[in-house]
Design a protein around this motif. Structure first.
Motif, PDB file in Angstrom:
ATOM      1  N   UNK A 178      -3.250   5.688  -9.400  1.00 13.83           N
ATOM      2  CA  UNK A 178      -3.742   5.194  -8.326  1.00 13.83           C
ATOM      3  C   UNK A 178      -4.043   6.116  -7.159  1.00 13.83           C
ATOM      4  N   UNK A 179      -3.225   7.003  -6.983  1.00 14.39           N
ATOM      5  CA  UNK A 179      -3.352   8.162  -6.249  1.00 14.39           C
ATOM      6  C   UNK A 179      -3.886   9.402  -6.433  1.00 14.39           C
ATOM      7  N   UNK A 180      -3.761   9.734  -7.543  1.00 15.10           N
ATOM      8  CA  UNK A 180      -4.151  10.931  -8.138  1.00 15.10           C
ATOM      9  C   UNK A 180      -5.468  11.120  -9.024  1.00 15.10           C
ATOM     10  N   UNK A 181      -5.772   9.900  -9.525  1.00  9.93           N
ATOM     11  CA  UNK A 181      -7.047   9.413 -10.149  1.00  9.93           C
ATOM     12  C   UNK A 181      -6.543   9.278 -11.662  1.00  9.93           C
ATOM     13  N   UNK A 182      -7.155   7.838 -11.929  1.00  8.06           N
ATOM     14  CA  UNK A 182      -6.967   7.330 -13.190  1.00  8.06           C
ATOM     15  C   UNK A 182      -7.397   8.364 -14.382  1.00  8.06           C
ATOM     16  N   UNK A 183      -8.362   9.445 -14.063  1.00  6.26           N
ATOM     17  CA  UNK A 183      -9.008  10.071 -14.992  1.00  6.26           C
ATOM     18  C   UNK A 183      -8.401  11.495 -15.251  1.00  6.26           C
ATOM     19  N   UNK A 184      -7.278  11.827 -14.264  1.00 10.89           N
ATOM     20  CA  UNK A 184      -6.608  13.123 -14.401  1.00 10.89           C
ATOM     21  C   UNK A 184      -6.005  13.228 -15.578  1.00 10.89           C
ATOM     22  N   UNK A 185      -5.965  14.452 -16.195  1.00  9.62           N
ATOM     23  CA  UNK A 185      -5.328  14.887 -17.384  1.00  9.62           C
ATOM     24  C   UNK A 185      -3.944  14.950 -17.325  1.00  9.62           C
ATOM     25  N   UNK A 186      -3.175  14.416 -17.928  1.00  7.75           N
ATOM     26  CA  UNK A 186      -1.547  14.327 -18.003  1.00  7.75           C
ATOM     27  C   UNK A 186      -0.819  14.409 -19.288  1.00  7.75           C
ATOM     28  N   UNK A 187       0.432  14.642 -19.301  1.00  9.57           N
ATOM     29  CA  UNK A 187       1.180  14.987 -20.451  1.00  9.57           C
ATOM     30  C   UNK A 187       2.583  13.964 -20.356  1.00  9.57           C
ATOM     31  N   UNK A 188       2.967  13.198 -21.071  1.00 13.86           N
ATOM     32  CA  UNK A 188       4.343  12.625 -20.883  1.00 13.86           C
ATOM     33  C   UNK A 188       5.068  13.365 -22.143  1.00 13.86           C
ATOM     34  N   UNK A 189       6.137  13.830 -21.558  1.00 13.03           N
ATOM     35  CA  UNK A 189       7.110  14.677 -22.676  1.00 13.03           C
ATOM     36  C   UNK A 189       8.516  13.825 -22.301  1.00 13.03           C
ATOM     37  N   UNK A 190       8.896  13.104 -23.401  1.00 11.95           N
ATOM     38  CA  UNK A 190      10.033  12.341 -23.593  1.00 11.95           C
ATOM     39  C   UNK A 190      11.233  12.795 -24.509  1.00 11.95           C
ATOM     40  N   UNK A 191      12.343  12.743 -24.166  1.00 11.00           N
ATOM     41  CA  UNK A 191      13.635  13.184 -25.140  1.00 11.00           C
ATOM     42  C   UNK A 191      13.031  14.500 -25.923  1.00 11.00           C
ATOM     43  N   UNK A 192      12.972  15.427 -25.066  1.00 14.10           N
ATOM     44  CA  UNK A 192      12.679  16.710 -25.527  1.00 14.10           C
ATOM     45  C   UNK A 192      13.889  17.064 -26.349  1.00 14.10           C
ATOM     46  N   UNK A 193      13.569  17.681 -27.645  1.00 18.55           N
ATOM     47  CA  UNK A 193      14.583  18.394 -28.659  1.00 18.55           C
ATOM     48  C   UNK A 193      15.378  17.337 -29.090  1.00 18.55           C
ATOM     49  N   UNK A 194      15.288  15.952 -28.884  1.00 13.83           N
ATOM     50  CA  UNK A 194      15.971  15.073 -29.424  1.00 13.83           C
ATOM     51  C   UNK A 194      15.270  14.315 -30.520  1.00 13.83           C
TER      52      UNK A 194
END
Length: 280
Positions: A178-194
């Motif tokens: 909503x605030x940065x823009x729905x089309x803004x590129x992003x990455x979700x990094x979860x549980x790294x190295x696990x």
């Protein structure tokens, strides 16, 4: 007088995979007189795995100032102390700032023992620009405050790096879109190295849908990276900037930008980005 032999070691520990512990980190933890850990019970498994029998004390957000005084006294008496967090590099959204600040002010050596960091690990595999990034850490827990913080970051040109808790990740991704823009590129990094590591690229809208539809992605340690704002297409003309300045003095930011666009024929998004800068 401070002993030249004493030091406060800031020791990075694994963020999941115990194999990421450095040999130097193990040796330091074995040699110091005391280890200050964010959670002694949590760190016990790590220390046991590496046969570290050094005594531990807890240093967390609720007792940091009180505990720091005791640790500083031991350092002043010539002992060395190591600081570790639950995972990764201490002081990045973890306790320890007060201790390090006071140690340096008192002339005590503060020595980094570098190693794993979730935000750096995420950036390295994200495919987003890393020549300039801004580490935000955790956003406010309340939606209103969170959106205000994000709105203030909307014009940042550097890659934005956030930590987020599992129970807030869906709401935070919604607010980011909503605030940065729905089309803004992003990455979700979860549980790294696990075992169940996730590194997922997409727009903020796509990542929001991905996480919302899969409860398994709402667990564990989470880093969210968001591409910086695109460069403003062209400078505002003097009249548009003058009108925007007048409206900002009387109206909320979004309303001022929208009305300025109507009055001047300028682009709403461009005016909004300029309004953010003017507000700062």
């Amino acid at each position: 007088m401070i002993s030249e032999n004493s030091a406060l070691y800031i020791v990075a520990t694994p963020i999941g995979n115990l194999g990421d512990m450095s040999q130097r980190a193990v040796e330091i933890l074995q040699q110091v007189a005391l280890i200050a850990a964010e959670d002694t019970r949590h760190s016990a498994r790590l220390l046991q795995h590496y046969a570290v029998s050094t005594p531990c004390v807890a240093l967390h957000e609720h007792n940091e100032r009180e505990q720091s005084s005791r640790l500083l006294q031991r350092l002043a008496n010539g002992e060395s102390v190591a600081l570790i967090s639950d995972a990764g590099t201490p002081l990045l959204s973890d306790p320890g700032f007060h201790l390090v600040q006071q140690a340096r002010q008192q002339g005590i050596r503060v020595v980094p023992v570098p190693g794993p960091s979730a935000v750096i690990a995420a950036l390295s595999v994200s495919g987003l620009p890393t020549d300039c990034f801004k580490f935000i850490g955790f956003l406010p827990a309340k939606s209103v405050a969170r959106r205000q913080r994000l709105a203030a970051l909307a014009a940042e040109s550097c890659t934005l790096a956030f930590y987020e808790s599992p129970h807030r990740i869906v709401e935070s991704l919604t607010d980011m879109a909503h605030e940065l823009g729905a089309a803004r590129a992003a990455v979700l990094a979860r549980e790294l190295t696990k075992t169940f590591e996730t590194v997922r690229s997409g727009t903020l809208a796509e990542l929001g849908e991905f996480v919302s539809s899969d409860p398994n992605q709402q667990k564990g340690e989470i880093v969210v990276l968001v591409e910086g704002a695109p460069a403003v297409e062209s400078a505002l003309d003097a009249e548009a900037e003058r009108v925007l300045g007048i409206l900002l003095a009387e109206l909320p930011l979004k309303q001022a930008a929208a009305l300025a666009a109507r009055l001047t024929g300028g682009k709403k998004n461009q005016l909004y980005q300029r309004a953010l800068t003017m507000k700062k």
